[in-house]
Design a protein around this motif. Sequence first.
Motif, PDB file in Angstrom:
ATOM      1  N   ARG A   1       0.845  -1.185   0.000  1.00  0.00           N
ATOM      2  CA  ARG A   1       0.000   0.000   0.000  1.00  0.00           C
ATOM      3  C   ARG A   1       0.882   1.237   0.000  1.00  0.00           C
ATOM      4  N   TYR A   2       0.422   2.262  -0.715  1.00  0.00           N
ATOM      5  CA  TYR A   2       1.153   3.521  -0.761  1.00  0.00           C
ATOM      6  C   TYR A   2       0.141   4.648  -0.924  1.00  0.00           C
ATOM      7  N   LYS A   3       0.068   5.507   0.076  1.00  0.00           N
ATOM      8  CA  LYS A   3      -0.784   6.709   0.059  1.00  0.00           C
ATOM      9  C   LYS A   3      -2.218   6.427  -0.381  1.00  0.00           C
ATOM     10  N   GLY A   4      -2.818   5.381   0.177  1.00  0.00           N
ATOM     11  CA  GLY A   4      -4.208   5.062  -0.116  1.00  0.00           C
ATOM     12  C   GLY A   4      -4.428   4.241  -1.375  1.00  0.00           C
ATOM     13  N   TYR A   5      -3.376   3.764  -1.984  1.00  0.00           N
ATOM     14  CA  TYR A   5      -3.481   2.928  -3.177  1.00  0.00           C
ATOM     15  C   TYR A   5      -2.926   1.542  -2.878  1.00  0.00           C
ATOM     16  N   ASN A   6      -3.526   0.537  -3.489  1.00  0.00           N
ATOM     17  CA  ASN A   6      -2.967  -0.809  -3.478  1.00  0.00           C
ATOM     18  C   ASN A   6      -2.089  -0.931  -4.715  1.00  0.00           C
ATOM     19  N   VAL A   7      -0.844  -1.295  -4.518  1.00  0.00           N
ATOM     20  CA  VAL A   7       0.144  -1.355  -5.597  1.00  0.00           C
ATOM     21  C   VAL A   7       0.596  -2.801  -5.764  1.00  0.00           C
ATOM     22  N   GLU A   8       0.517  -3.299  -7.012  1.00  0.00           N
ATOM     23  CA  GLU A   8       0.927  -4.666  -7.302  1.00  0.00           C
ATOM     24  C   GLU A   8       1.948  -4.680  -8.440  1.00  0.00           C
ATOM     25  N   PRO A   9       3.232  -4.523  -8.113  1.00  0.00           N
ATOM     26  CA  PRO A   9       4.261  -4.640  -9.150  1.00  0.00           C
ATOM     27  C   PRO A   9       4.512  -6.118  -9.453  1.00  0.00           C
ATOM     28  N   SER A  10       4.862  -6.427 -10.688  1.00  0.00           N
ATOM     29  CA  SER A  10       5.158  -7.819 -11.021  1.00  0.00           C
ATOM     30  C   SER A  10       6.146  -7.877 -12.178  1.00  0.00           C
ATOM     31  N   ALA A  11       6.710  -9.060 -12.355  1.00  0.00           N
ATOM     32  CA  ALA A  11       7.628  -9.317 -13.460  1.00  0.00           C
ATOM     33  C   ALA A  11       7.065 -10.470 -14.277  1.00  0.00           C
ATOM     34  N   HIS A  12       6.989 -10.270 -15.572  1.00  0.00           N
ATOM     35  CA  HIS A  12       6.481 -11.300 -16.474  1.00  0.00           C
ATOM     36  C   HIS A  12       7.647 -11.847 -17.300  1.00  0.00           C
ATOM     37  N   ALA A  13       7.893 -13.160 -17.175  1.00  0.00           N
ATOM     38  CA  ALA A  13       8.991 -13.779 -17.922  1.00  0.00           C
ATOM     39  C   ALA A  13       8.642 -13.859 -19.405  1.00  0.00           C
ATOM     40  N   LEU A  14       9.597 -13.488 -20.241  1.00  0.00           N
ATOM     41  CA  LEU A  14       9.424 -13.512 -21.693  1.00  0.00           C
ATOM     42  C   LEU A  14      10.278 -14.621 -22.303  1.00  0.00           C
ATOM     43  N   PRO A  15       9.928 -15.095 -23.493  1.00  0.00           N
ATOM     44  CA  PRO A  15      10.718 -16.153 -24.137  1.00  0.00           C
ATOM     45  C   PRO A  15      12.181 -15.767 -24.353  1.00  0.00           C
ATOM     46  N   SER A  16      12.470 -14.485 -24.447  1.00  0.00           N
ATOM     47  CA  SER A  16      13.842 -14.026 -24.682  1.00  0.00           C
ATOM     48  C   SER A  16      14.728 -14.161 -23.445  1.00  0.00           C
ATOM     49  N   GLY A  17      14.127 -14.482 -22.305  1.00  0.00           N
ATOM     50  CA  GLY A  17      14.897 -14.569 -21.075  1.00  0.00           C
ATOM     51  C   GLY A  17      14.837 -13.291 -20.257  1.00  0.00           C
ATOM     52  N   ARG A  18      14.241 -12.268 -20.792  1.00  0.00           N
ATOM     53  CA  ARG A  18      14.067 -11.016 -20.061  1.00  0.00           C
ATOM     54  C   ARG A  18      12.753 -11.045 -19.288  1.00  0.00           C
ATOM     55  N   TYR A  19      12.580 -10.027 -18.460  1.00  0.00           N
ATOM     56  CA  TYR A  19      11.359  -9.882 -17.669  1.00  0.00           C
ATOM     57  C   TYR A  19      10.756  -8.514 -17.943  1.00  0.00           C
ATOM     58  N   ALA A  20       9.466  -8.482 -18.200  1.00  0.00           N
ATOM     59  CA  ALA A  20       8.749  -7.223 -18.372  1.00  0.00           C
ATOM     60  C   ALA A  20       8.269  -6.748 -17.011  1.00  0.00           C
ATOM     61  N   ALA A  21       8.463  -5.475 -16.731  1.00  0.00           N
ATOM     62  CA  ALA A  21       7.989  -4.872 -15.483  1.00  0.00           C
ATOM     63  C   ALA A  21       6.533  -4.436 -15.681  1.00  0.00           C
ATOM     64  N   ASN A  22       5.628  -5.017 -14.904  1.00  0.00           N
ATOM     65  CA  ASN A  22       4.204  -4.707 -14.989  1.00  0.00           C
ATOM     66  C   ASN A  22       3.729  -4.112 -13.672  1.00  0.00           C
ATOM     67  N   LEU A  23       2.612  -3.396 -13.738  1.00  0.00           N
ATOM     68  CA  LEU A  23       2.147  -2.687 -12.554  1.00  0.00           C
ATOM     69  C   LEU A  23       0.626  -2.532 -12.589  1.00  0.00           C
ATOM     70  N   THR A  24      -0.003  -2.802 -11.454  1.00  0.00           N
ATOM     71  CA  THR A  24      -1.426  -2.523 -11.261  1.00  0.00           C
ATOM     72  C   THR A  24      -1.553  -1.639 -10.040  1.00  0.00           C
ATOM     73  N   ILE A  25      -2.302  -0.552 -10.189  1.00  0.00           N
ATOM     74  CA  ILE A  25      -2.540   0.388  -9.093  1.00  0.00           C
ATOM     75  C   ILE A  25      -4.040   0.512  -8.918  1.00  0.00           C
ATOM     76  N   GLU A  26      -4.516   0.303  -7.688  1.00  0.00           N
ATOM     77  CA  GLU A  26      -5.938   0.410  -7.394  1.00  0.00           C
ATOM     78  C   GLU A  26      -6.151   1.413  -6.282  1.00  0.00           C
ATOM     79  N   ASN A  27      -7.128   2.272  -6.459  1.00  0.00           N
ATOM     80  CA  ASN A  27      -7.502   3.207  -5.403  1.00  0.00           C
ATOM     81  C   ASN A  27      -8.297   2.419  -4.380  1.00  0.00           C
ATOM     82  N   SER A  28      -7.900   2.461  -3.132  1.00  0.00           N
ATOM     83  CA  SER A  28      -8.563   1.657  -2.107  1.00  0.00           C
ATOM     84  C   SER A  28      -9.761   2.357  -1.479  1.00  0.00           C
TER      85      SER A  28
END
Length: 72
Positions: A2-29
Amino acid sequence: MRYKGYNVEPSAHALPSGRYAANLTIENSSPALESSFCFEALDYFFEADHAVAYASRRARLWIDQRGKPAAR
């Protein structure tokens, strides 16, 4: 996390190339202001923990900027 009244869900998605994509979901609580924002593939990293850390930083910056009035 949680950060300043928001629910924050950072994540990493594995890609076939071996890299990871940085993803983010932010919800107002606040029940009166229910909203959700999803950001996919903010950037790419070779380590999953680097992708999650980057998404976490971007969440804090995005939330902090929403609290400021737009520049004229």
